[in-house]
Design a protein around this motif. Sequence first.
Motif, PDB file in Angstrom:
ATOM      1  N   LEU A  36       0.803  -1.271   0.180  1.00 56.76           N
ATOM      2  CA  LEU A  36       0.254   0.000   0.004  1.00 56.76           C
ATOM      3  C   LEU A  36       0.780   1.333   0.073  1.00 56.76           C
ATOM      4  N   GLY A  37       1.955   1.345   0.848  1.00 49.66           N
ATOM      5  CA  GLY A  37       2.481   2.652   0.934  1.00 49.66           C
ATOM      6  C   GLY A  37       3.356   2.732  -0.300  1.00 49.66           C
ATOM      7  N   GLU A  38       4.093   1.812  -0.915  1.00 45.76           N
ATOM      8  CA  GLU A  38       4.968   1.910  -2.047  1.00 45.76           C
ATOM      9  C   GLU A  38       4.196   1.615  -3.395  1.00 45.76           C
ATOM     10  N   SER A  39       2.896   1.961  -3.499  1.00 42.95           N
ATOM     11  CA  SER A  39       2.380   1.678  -4.860  1.00 42.95           C
ATOM     12  C   SER A  39       1.373   2.807  -5.055  1.00 42.95           C
ATOM     13  N   SER A  40       1.369   3.092  -6.399  1.00 43.18           N
ATOM     14  CA  SER A  40       0.548   4.219  -7.041  1.00 43.18           C
ATOM     15  C   SER A  40      -0.885   3.653  -6.950  1.00 43.18           C
ATOM     16  N   TRP A  41      -1.825   4.668  -7.349  1.00 47.81           N
ATOM     17  CA  TRP A  41      -3.392   4.366  -7.628  1.00 47.81           C
ATOM     18  C   TRP A  41      -3.478   3.144  -8.541  1.00 47.81           C
ATOM     19  N   VAL A  42      -4.469   2.336  -8.322  1.00 48.99           N
ATOM     20  CA  VAL A  42      -4.620   1.034  -9.027  1.00 48.99           C
ATOM     21  C   VAL A  42      -6.319   0.769  -9.047  1.00 48.99           C
ATOM     22  N   TRP A  43      -6.617   0.652 -10.467  1.00 52.42           N
ATOM     23  CA  TRP A  43      -8.069   0.456 -10.523  1.00 52.42           C
ATOM     24  C   TRP A  43      -7.982  -1.190 -10.781  1.00 52.42           C
ATOM     25  N   GLN A  44      -8.506  -2.173  -9.906  1.00 53.35           N
ATOM     26  CA  GLN A  44      -8.526  -3.586 -10.415  1.00 53.35           C
ATOM     27  C   GLN A  44      -9.878  -3.626 -10.967  1.00 53.35           C
ATOM     28  N   ARG A  45      -9.957  -4.055 -12.292  1.00 56.56           N
ATOM     29  CA  ARG A  45     -11.142  -4.339 -13.026  1.00 56.56           C
ATOM     30  C   ARG A  45     -11.397  -5.590 -13.624  1.00 56.56           C
ATOM     31  N   TRP A  46     -12.642  -5.897 -14.007  1.00 53.09           N
ATOM     32  CA  TRP A  46     -13.219  -6.602 -14.752  1.00 53.09           C
ATOM     33  C   TRP A  46     -13.775  -6.123 -15.860  1.00 53.09           C
ATOM     34  N   GLY A  47     -13.110  -6.490 -17.236  1.00 53.90           N
ATOM     35  CA  GLY A  47     -13.376  -5.966 -18.418  1.00 53.90           C
ATOM     36  C   GLY A  47     -12.710  -4.697 -18.747  1.00 53.90           C
ATOM     37  N   MET A  48     -11.837  -4.528 -19.793  1.00 51.94           N
ATOM     38  CA  MET A  48     -11.311  -3.435 -20.267  1.00 51.94           C
ATOM     39  C   MET A  48     -10.909  -3.531 -21.695  1.00 51.94           C
ATOM     40  N   SER A  49     -10.549  -2.541 -22.401  1.00 53.74           N
ATOM     41  CA  SER A  49     -10.471  -2.490 -23.832  1.00 53.74           C
ATOM     42  C   SER A  49      -9.026  -1.905 -24.228  1.00 53.74           C
ATOM     43  N   ILE A  50      -8.269  -2.572 -24.909  1.00 50.57           N
ATOM     44  CA  ILE A  50      -7.095  -1.842 -25.680  1.00 50.57           C
ATOM     45  C   ILE A  50      -7.065  -2.040 -27.168  1.00 50.57           C
ATOM     46  N   SER A  51      -7.292  -0.708 -27.818  1.00 54.93           N
ATOM     47  CA  SER A  51      -7.267  -0.901 -29.483  1.00 54.93           C
ATOM     48  C   SER A  51      -8.523  -1.805 -29.965  1.00 54.93           C
ATOM     49  N   ASP A  52      -9.731  -1.415 -29.237  1.00 49.74           N
ATOM     50  CA  ASP A  52     -10.887  -2.460 -29.539  1.00 49.74           C
ATOM     51  C   ASP A  52     -11.002  -3.546 -29.145  1.00 49.74           C
ATOM     52  N   GLN A  53      -9.959  -4.157 -28.680  1.00 48.44           N
ATOM     53  CA  GLN A  53      -9.790  -5.676 -27.976  1.00 48.44           C
ATOM     54  C   GLN A  53     -10.258  -5.577 -26.820  1.00 48.44           C
ATOM     55  N   ARG A  54     -11.097  -6.372 -26.493  1.00 46.96           N
ATOM     56  CA  ARG A  54     -11.732  -6.442 -24.978  1.00 46.96           C
ATOM     57  C   ARG A  54     -10.892  -7.716 -24.091  1.00 46.96           C
ATOM     58  N   TYR A  55     -10.665  -7.528 -22.912  1.00 47.97           N
ATOM     59  CA  TYR A  55     -10.066  -8.295 -22.285  1.00 47.97           C
ATOM     60  C   TYR A  55     -10.918  -8.414 -20.866  1.00 47.97           C
ATOM     61  N   ALA A  56     -10.921  -9.603 -20.342  1.00 51.95           N
ATOM     62  CA  ALA A  56     -11.841  -9.991 -19.209  1.00 51.95           C
ATOM     63  C   ALA A  56     -11.441  -9.402 -17.819  1.00 51.95           C
ATOM     64  N   HIS A  57     -10.147  -9.397 -17.825  1.00 49.48           N
ATOM     65  CA  HIS A  57      -9.685  -8.487 -16.346  1.00 49.48           C
ATOM     66  C   HIS A  57      -8.290  -7.878 -16.621  1.00 49.48           C
ATOM     67  N   GLY A  58      -8.267  -7.299 -15.677  1.00 50.48           N
ATOM     68  CA  GLY A  58      -6.640  -6.417 -15.518  1.00 50.48           C
ATOM     69  C   GLY A  58      -6.724  -5.487 -14.259  1.00 50.48           C
ATOM     70  N   VAL A  59      -5.742  -4.559 -14.574  1.00 46.56           N
ATOM     71  CA  VAL A  59      -5.446  -3.509 -13.588  1.00 46.56           C
ATOM     72  C   VAL A  59      -5.018  -2.253 -14.554  1.00 46.56           C
ATOM     73  N   THR A  60      -5.721  -1.218 -14.412  1.00 47.97           N
ATOM     74  CA  THR A  60      -5.465   0.091 -14.951  1.00 47.97           C
ATOM     75  C   THR A  60      -4.559   1.102 -13.949  1.00 47.97           C
ATOM     76  N   VAL A  61      -3.759   1.590 -14.392  1.00 45.69           N
ATOM     77  CA  VAL A  61      -3.010   2.695 -13.605  1.00 45.69           C
ATOM     78  C   VAL A  61      -2.811   4.014 -14.441  1.00 45.69           C
ATOM     79  N   HIS A  62      -2.401   5.008 -13.805  1.00 43.59           N
ATOM     80  CA  HIS A  62      -2.045   6.108 -14.325  1.00 43.59           C
ATOM     81  C   HIS A  62      -0.746   6.093 -15.284  1.00 43.59           C
TER      82      HIS A  62
END
Length: 156
Positions: A36-62
Amino acid sequence: MPPAPTPTPAPAPAVYQWNELWYGITGDHTRPEMRLGESSWVWQRWGMSISDQRYAHGVTVHGTSSVTVDLNRDCSAYEAQVGVDDLTMGLGQVRFSVYADGARLWRSPLVRGGDHAIPVRVNLTGHRTIRLVVEPRTPFDSVALADWAEAKFECR
């Protein structure tokens, strides 16, 4: 003479998805956990898209991000598909890096919004911590949303 016993196969590795990891202050330290103290903001997700390709899960960061994960057990690999999230609407340019115990093991080329995801697989044998880093090309790119899609740790 009795037949030779069949060797017991090694157990399949346990797979820990990054979007399901706990922080070390709430975990039990038997599986990978984020610091926690050594990590940036993290959005733990179900469903995301990169270049119109869908992914079931992952993490988004700044676009400027560093997340440290204590492995807490023997792990053999980390893998993901990295890219700029489609929520950024084609904007942003970043580089992804994977460090283990302080040494960089992998670095992506410059990834732009709209580019296809880049696969990463890093050997973690013998390592205790992993740090997942995103660096912006310019200060403006720090607001981009960077994805570690399908991110997971393979451990014993």
